[in-house]
Design an enzyme around this catalytic site. Sequence first.
Site: not given
Length: 263
Positions: A63, A108, A111, A132
């Site tokens: 992100a 992310g 992910e 993170e």
Amino acid sequence: MALVDYSTEGGVALLTLNDPPVNGYTHEMMKELDAAILAARFDDAVQAVVVTGQGEKFFCAGANINMLKAANPSFKYQFCLHANETLLRLEHTPKIVIAALNGHTVGGGLEIALACDLRVARKGAGKVGLPEVALGVLPGTGGTQRLARLVGKPKAIKLMCEGKTFDFDVALGYGIVDEVWVTESHGAFMGRVMEYAKGFTTPGRAALAVGRIKRAVQSGMEMALEQGLAFERELQAELFASEDAREGISAYVEKRAPSFGGK
């Protein structure tokens, strides 16, 4: 400029995350990814999907941190919810999805890759991991759930709490990456990825069965065994009624190579 480039070739849809230099995703990119997934799902000519990043350095760095810093808590929650829904849509699409890890795949970005069915990486192209914890947060786009299902709870907790990144060969050992390929260039890597993806398409492969195998595993594994078996039977009944099943069985009996039509 599109944040997700969409193209098709030989039955394969190529979705490219395109926000250099790190291909970090914003809500705008996630909306475009969502639309691209649906386009691939509804296109009967598409039988396999490849997700990759623009350029040679990053698949995706996760992100966009500047976007998150400026956003209020309500937006952040809705952003995470929509990202979850988008990646679930990727998992639920009855077509095999391959993540082509062309560069660093962290946060992310990993992910997104974990929501794909298979992950292939270019040797030496980058690092992978869920760091993170260094930002004081957790992997919030499915990382805690998908990584634990992939490598087991203790290993997943260790990797996420340590927050380390590691190369693709280490990720291969953990089972996070399925294959690591040595190629002379980024172009050669992507060419190999596309050829690999085409190996799951007709006429050589029963793409309809490939998609149902994916659905049986992705959804069935979240059910109790009895419900998973019932789901499997329904998908099998659908396949038994298909032209591809008739062709596959006939080819076996007649001792010839099958020619599947995807119907």
